[in-house]
Design a protein around this motif. Structure first.
Motif, PDB file in Angstrom:
ATOM      1  N   ARG A  49       0.536  15.662  -5.624  1.00 55.53           N
ATOM      2  CA  ARG A  49       1.071  16.136  -6.907  1.00 55.53           C
ATOM      3  C   ARG A  49       2.464  16.735  -6.660  1.00 55.53           C
ATOM      4  O   ARG A  49       2.580  17.781  -6.021  1.00 55.53           O
ATOM      5  N   PRO A  50       3.521  16.083  -7.116  1.00 55.14           N
ATOM      6  CA  PRO A  50       4.875  16.613  -6.893  1.00 55.14           C
ATOM      7  C   PRO A  50       5.223  17.717  -7.894  1.00 55.14           C
ATOM      8  O   PRO A  50       5.218  17.497  -9.109  1.00 55.14           O
ATOM      9  N   TRP A  51       5.526  18.903  -7.380  1.00 49.79           N
ATOM     10  CA  TRP A  51       5.901  20.035  -8.234  1.00 49.79           C
ATOM     11  C   TRP A  51       7.401  20.283  -8.116  1.00 49.79           C
ATOM     12  O   TRP A  51       7.948  20.307  -7.024  1.00 49.79           O
TER      13      TRP A  51
ATOM     14  N   ALA B 287       0.832  -1.197   0.000  1.00 55.52           N
ATOM     15  CA  ALA B 287       0.000   0.000   0.000  1.00 55.52           C
ATOM     16  C   ALA B 287       0.875   1.259   0.000  1.00 55.52           C
ATOM     17  O   ALA B 287       1.903   1.317   0.672  1.00 55.52           O
ATOM     18  N   ASP B 288       0.437   2.284  -0.757  1.00 57.71           N
ATOM     19  CA  ASP B 288       1.127   3.569  -0.732  1.00 57.71           C
ATOM     20  C   ASP B 288       0.786   4.274   0.575  1.00 57.71           C
ATOM     21  O   ASP B 288      -0.362   4.285   1.013  1.00 57.71           O
TER      22      ASP B 288
ATOM     23  N   GLU C 172       5.315   5.734  -7.908  1.00 52.68           N
ATOM     24  CA  GLU C 172       5.037   6.796  -8.880  1.00 52.68           C
ATOM     25  C   GLU C 172       5.622   8.130  -8.413  1.00 52.68           C
ATOM     26  O   GLU C 172       6.225   8.864  -9.216  1.00 52.68           O
ATOM     27  N   ILE C 173       5.447   8.453  -7.151  1.00 54.77           N
ATOM     28  CA  ILE C 173       6.034   9.695  -6.624  1.00 54.77           C
ATOM     29  C   ILE C 173       7.558   9.602  -6.642  1.00 54.77           C
ATOM     30  O   ILE C 173       8.247  10.548  -7.034  1.00 54.77           O
ATOM     31  N   ALA C 174       8.090   8.461  -6.231  1.00 59.20           N
ATOM     32  CA  ALA C 174       9.545   8.278  -6.232  1.00 59.20           C
ATOM     33  C   ALA C 174      10.115   8.414  -7.636  1.00 59.20           C
ATOM     34  O   ALA C 174      11.219   8.955  -7.819  1.00 59.20           O
ATOM     35  N   ARG C 175       9.374   7.942  -8.642  1.00 54.17           N
ATOM     36  CA  ARG C 175       9.853   8.044 -10.029  1.00 54.17           C
ATOM     37  C   ARG C 175       9.992   9.506 -10.448  1.00 54.17           C
ATOM     38  O   ARG C 175      10.955   9.885 -11.130  1.00 54.17           O
TER      39      ARG C 175
ATOM     40  N   GLU D  25      -2.583   9.135  -6.237  1.00 53.47           N
ATOM     41  CA  GLU D  25      -3.336   8.920  -5.010  1.00 53.47           C
ATOM     42  C   GLU D  25      -2.489   8.116  -4.026  1.00 53.47           C
ATOM     43  O   GLU D  25      -2.057   7.007  -4.324  1.00 53.47           O
ATOM     44  N   VAL D  26      -2.273   8.718  -2.863  1.00 54.64           N
ATOM     45  CA  VAL D  26      -1.497   8.070  -1.800  1.00 54.64           C
ATOM     46  C   VAL D  26      -2.307   8.170  -0.506  1.00 54.64           C
ATOM     47  O   VAL D  26      -2.656   9.275  -0.078  1.00 54.64           O
TER      48      VAL D  26
END
Length: 227
Positions: A185-187, A4-5, A148-151, A178-179
């Motif tokens: 949303r990483p900016w 799970a994220d 996905e965020i880590a990527r 979605e986490v």
């Protein structure tokens, strides 16, 4: 479930936690690495109590086969329209014996504060790696367990590692993920700075009450909206 994220946020307060405590959190995060650790740290300057904890965790990671890389900001002679950046402890970084690169922000600072672990987890937030940041400032520490965020963070890091050019970095599309049931949303800037500042200004424009705590505001859309 194990896959799970997960999103974890910790808010630091002045005197609410010791520098040694936060160094221990970092060591715990670093200690979970099995393959890779990529660090982008604006300021990395620790005292005699915290330096061995963080340095020891990084060196132990390398000793067990983890590929560790460090990016850090360095000052330059050109004048800049903001307070001068802090000086990272170059001797401390060199003493780690790890691959490291200094990035001179001209005109943009390498202002990141993140670690990407094994391409699946990120440590980020507003906290520099200094004793004052750990114990005397109102910072935030964010941990995200999400491939996905880590990527996204890995793409940003790789661009800086290859080119060491802040001005041409940050062009990683801020796709929502979605986490923990929350849209994240990483900016990254400066690549998406214009889109981000207009988004912030729009939110401010729709607000009934605005409270801002910031040492510097130079964004024209934000200043214009506030005016």
């Amino acid at each position: 479930p194990m896959n799970a994220d997960v999103l974890t946020v910790r808010t630091l307060t002045d005197g609410g936690q010791s520098a040694a405590e936060v160094a221990g959190w970092i060591a715990g995060f670093v200690g979970g690495a099995r393959r890779t650790l990529d660090l982008a740290q604006y300021d990395f300057n620790l005292g005699p109590e915290t330096a061995p904890v963080v340095a020891g965790a990084l060196q132990a990671a390398q000793a067990r086969g983890v590929a560790v890389r460090i990016l850090y900001n360095v000052d330059h002679a050109n004048p800049i329209p903001v307070p001068p950046p802090p000086e990272p402890d170059v001797q401390l970084i060199a003493s780690l014996g790890l691959p490291a690169k200094a990035v001179a922000g001209v005109p943009d600072l390498m202002h990141h504060k993140y670690v990407v672990r094994d391409g699946s987890a990120v440590w980020t937030g507003s906290t520099n790696w200094t004793d004052d940041s750990f114990s005397r400032q109102e910072n935030v520490v964010v941990r995200v367990e999400s491939e996905e965020i880590a990527r996204a963070f890995a793409l940003d890091f790789e661009g800086l590692w290859q080119d060491a050019d802040v001005e041409r970095s940050g062009f990683v599309e801020p796709r929502p993920v979605e986490v923990d049931g929350i849209k994240v949303r990483p900016w990254f800037t400066p690549g998406f700075a214009d889109a981000l500042t207009h988004r912030i200004a729009k939110k401010i424009g729709h607000a009934r009450k605005v409270r801002i705590c910031s040492p510097v505001i130079t964004s024209a859309p934000v200043l214009g909206t506030l005016a």
